[in-house]
Design a protein around this motif. Structure first.
Motif, PDB file in Angstrom:
ATOM      1  N   ALA A   1      -1.215  53.401  29.458  1.00 15.76           N
ATOM      2  CA  ALA A   1      -1.989  52.760  30.524  1.00 15.76           C
ATOM      3  C   ALA A   1      -1.729  51.259  30.540  1.00 15.76           C
ATOM      4  N   VAL A   2      -1.809  50.633  29.375  1.00 17.62           N
ATOM      5  CA  VAL A   2      -1.613  49.183  29.297  1.00 17.62           C
ATOM      6  C   VAL A   2      -0.215  48.807  29.777  1.00 17.62           C
TER       7      VAL A   2
ATOM      8  N   VAL B   1     -10.724  52.777  27.713  1.00 12.89           N
ATOM      9  CA  VAL B   1      -9.367  52.329  28.061  1.00 12.89           C
ATOM     10  C   VAL B   1      -9.396  51.034  28.867  1.00 12.89           C
ATOM     11  N   TRP B   2     -10.330  50.943  29.801  1.00 12.79           N
ATOM     12  CA  TRP B   2     -10.366  49.803  30.715  1.00 12.79           C
ATOM     13  C   TRP B   2     -10.400  48.445  30.011  1.00 12.79           C
ATOM     14  N   PRO B   3     -11.268  48.251  28.996  1.00  9.29           N
ATOM     15  CA  PRO B   3     -11.272  46.917  28.363  1.00  9.29           C
ATOM     16  C   PRO B   3      -9.907  46.540  27.800  1.00  9.29           C
TER      17      PRO B   3
ATOM     18  N   ASP C   1     -19.174  45.238  35.147  1.00  7.23           N
ATOM     19  CA  ASP C   1     -20.260  45.257  34.153  1.00  7.23           C
ATOM     20  C   ASP C   1     -19.715  45.379  32.734  1.00  7.23           C
ATOM     21  N   VAL C   2     -18.730  46.247  32.577  1.00  4.00           N
ATOM     22  CA  VAL C   2     -18.166  46.457  31.245  1.00  4.00           C
ATOM     23  C   VAL C   2     -17.544  45.168  30.713  1.00  4.00           C
ATOM     24  N   LEU C   3     -16.796  44.496  31.576  1.00  5.19           N
ATOM     25  CA  LEU C   3     -16.161  43.248  31.130  1.00  5.19           C
ATOM     26  C   LEU C   3     -17.208  42.186  30.798  1.00  5.19           C
TER      27      LEU C   3
END
Lengths: 466, 466
Positions: free
Chosen positions: B246-247, B277-279, B300-302
């Motif tokens: 993904a990265v 995964v997103w972070p 929000d996660v970030l």
């Protein structure tokens, strides 16, 4: 405005139905065609009752002089074996090879990076046609078989009939997991106008009708249009033409079905034949009651022939045929699609002149040469810039069934996507599927000077393996 | 009016040159490309002098704020190895396989009646492009190789350069039997407008430029247009996405060449990945100085991440990246081609939702999924209705050279004729050649019920035998 918002809903529903159908196996599309055939059989009485209403309304129009007798005849779905052959047509299309899912190019770009070019439907088709109501069923079958959603607009003369036919098609689709909005019919020109603006939903417009219909649609949309404008087909009799072949081919090309787009409209004579082969061809055409619009050289020869035979026993017939059926041509005769027992005749000095004449006068549909010379064959088939370039064969062979496509959407005189008779293959395009099996996926920045190089190793595959 | 009559002459000359070229063997086209390369080398000083004039004029425009620096940079033909690679490109195209004369369908319709579908050029191309003068040479090479006549219109900034380049191309053609009007260049927009009306001479328009250029051309002609509107490519991280893949793929798709049409503009997250995964992906993108336009869940996660790391040693950097590069998204961000280090981020609940989102928001160019799940792979590549549907690979692979076509005319987001990267194959169509070897020629009226039946026996052939 009402029709415009209605058109928008129809177009959006078609696109959504198309997208949803992409995950449905193609076997389901075959099932839908069989179900449609059964629903048509079930609704036969209702269809034919509606058809009689259309015919009754049309008869009034004919009597009032607002509609032609031939249009009225084409409306009748109950005539002869028309109904049965319409139903058989649905099953025939169902049985054709699947045009989708076929790989036409496959290459390993890198270890574990595989590219496949795979045939797939185009998307949403807008098909506009005139008169014959069975075309709704034909086109719906082709659309379903090729995986395209379709919006159909028939002639207003057959509105009652197409309404019930559409009901049967929707009922057939509802027996499957394919959305029932996959095939929709519309009834008004206002809806067509609105749909022609919706290029975000409609992917291809297929007009089946007059030249003016096609041109007017091309002028009013940025959606691609596939259709044929004119059928101005030529038969060229070359210097070495065999006289018997010439007679057979010219007569067949002109008289087998004069109103078809693949019928010949112009006969071109190499000047060396004007007093040898041409009289024989002319006599055969006159015997078939064909009007001859002749240029001066071809006219002079016939006139001399009539004058010279005035004392023979058949002179009366030839003279009267000549009087009734032969006349001098004008320039516009050579760019006119007669669609009747009329042919324009032109004398030219060479094969090269004939090729140039055809390129500048024909509609690039189908043109044929009658010759015994190999060099002339090679030059004609390459030099004539038409969808069909034929040798010693009638222009009437230009047809999807005769070509072996099973059925045809129409004959394209366009020059991209599909040319000539268009079968199911003309209703598909392709997409590229690329799959990395690499441990870390595949990224482009790893390739280049001093880095990885592309392999481009051909893969043998007819289907996508994932 | 002057330009309109001039345009008519140009178009007619192009069509005539095309027709005349049909009888010239394709070997002559290869010879023309070698001769063009040599003429370019001979005229190198003159070309570069003209190029310096264009650059000088452009510098004034840049200083006056009427032209961008990047446009000026693209003008310079003397920079680096640009000249040499332009010349090498001509020879590369000359060496590609001939796209014409190949048989894709052949069938014996009856004893002695043989049908061949043979690839052939389309006709006359009108190619309109912006800025980079070497495109004249690239496109001319492709046109000559594929057997099409071409009329080329470059950006007005490079008029002096293209004038001399055209001189070299004409000189190259004049060394062969190909007419020198086979490739022509025009300089004014008025000529383009006039040419767009001449559908009897021009067969295909290829605009290479902005979305607005393409749309405006589509709206003003009934000639078919092949081009791509937008490159709104998506990367979708599926439930089972491998975090390292993904990265790598997201960073490559976004940052390898952000102004390319195959760069990613939107990142779609399966909601199950938003805090796992997103972070990791976000940190990599922020490290590459990519602006993130986030929907509420991804934002929000970030934000939580930044808040949670305020006491760690790296908090300063992350906080400042977050402050500078992260912001909430608006609806229009998801239909914007950023063409810069900016990506829109969207969280969705399922693969199905992602497919639907892509179908309604992407420009149907190229979209990729990152996943380890076979069912998801199968559904994504079929369900996403784009020219390229990729698995665990960067969208940046959507390119004619990378696909193995040698070179490309452009990338088509249209849905007929050619889709995705278009190589020489996209510049050809086919014609049907039908030859009777029968003693009496072949006519249609001999076939039918109770008469002869069509055989449709496949013929194995790659070339036409006459």
């Amino acid at each position: 405005m009402a029709s415009s918002s209605n058109a928008h809903d129809i177009a959006r529903a078609a696109k959504l139905a198309f997208e949803q159908s992409q995950l449905i196996p193609s076997q389901e599309r075959i099932k839908a065609l069989h179900a449609t055939r059964d629903e048509l059989e079930t609704l036969k009485d209702e269809v034919l009752a509606a058809n009689r209403e259309d015919i009754k309304a049309a008869q009034i129009e004919v009597e009032a002089g607002r509609m032609s007798e031939s249009l009225l005849n084409r409306l009748d779905l109950g005539k002869g074996d028309k109904w049965d052959s319409m139903l058989q047509g649905v099953l025939d299309v169902a049985g054709l090879p699947d045009p989708t899912g076929n790989v036409s190019y496959a290459s390993e770009l890198d270890d574990g990076l595989e590219l496949y070019r795979v045939s797939c439907p185009i998307g949403v088709l807008l098909v506009i046609f005139e008169a014959r109501p069975e075309v709704v069923v034909n086109i719906a079958s082709l659309a379903v078989k090729s995986g395209n959603a379709a919006i159909l607009k028939g002639g207003k003369e057959s509105n009652q009939t197409t309404r019930v036919l559409s009901k049967a098609i929707a009922a057939g689709l509802s027996k499957t997991s394919i959305p029932s909005t996959y095939v929709q019919t519309i009834q008004t020109r206002a809806e067509v106008s609105s749909l022609l603006e919706l290029d975000e939903y409609i992917d291809l417009v297929i007009p089946r009708g007059s030249n003016s219909l096609v041109k007017s649609i091309q002028n009013s949309t940025r959606i691609p249009v596939m259709g044929h404008a004119d059928g101005l087909c030529n038969v060229y009799l070359d210097e070495t033409a065999d006289v018997d072949k010439a007679v057979r081919i010219v007569v067949d090309a002109k008289t087998d079905y004069p109103s078809a787009c693949n019928a010949a409209e112009t006969l071109i004579l190499h000047q060396s034949l004007v007093s040898t082969v041409w009289p024989r061809v002319a006599q055969a055409l006159l015997a078939a009651k064909v009007n001859l619009l002749c240029d001066p050289p071809s006219l002079d020869v016939l006139r001399a022939l009539v004058d010279g035979t005035q004392n023979s026993s058949t002179s009366g017939t030839i003279s009267s045929d000549f009087q009734n059926l032969v006349q001098g041509s004008t320039e516009t005769d050579y760019t006119t699609e007669h669609l009747s027992l009329t042919i324009s005749v032109k004398t030219l000095p060479s094969l090269q002149a004939a090729i140039e004449w055809i390129n500048s006068h024909s509609s690039h549909h189908t043109d044929t040469i009658v010759t015994e010379n190999e060099e002339a064959i090679s030059a004609f088939v390459r030099g004539v810039d038409s969808a069909g370039t034929f040798v010693n064969a009638s222009t009437r062979f230009a047809d999807g069934f005769r070509y072996g496509f099973g059925t045809e959407v129409g004959i394209s005189t366009g020059r991209i996507h599909a040319r000539g008779p268009v079968g199911l293959e003309g209703l598909v395009i392709y997409k590229y599927m690329l799959r990395s099996k690499g441990k870390a996926g595949h990224i482009v920045s790893e390739f280049g000077t001093g880095k990885k190089q592309y392999k481009h190793k051909p893969i043998t595959a007819t289907q996508v393996p994932f």
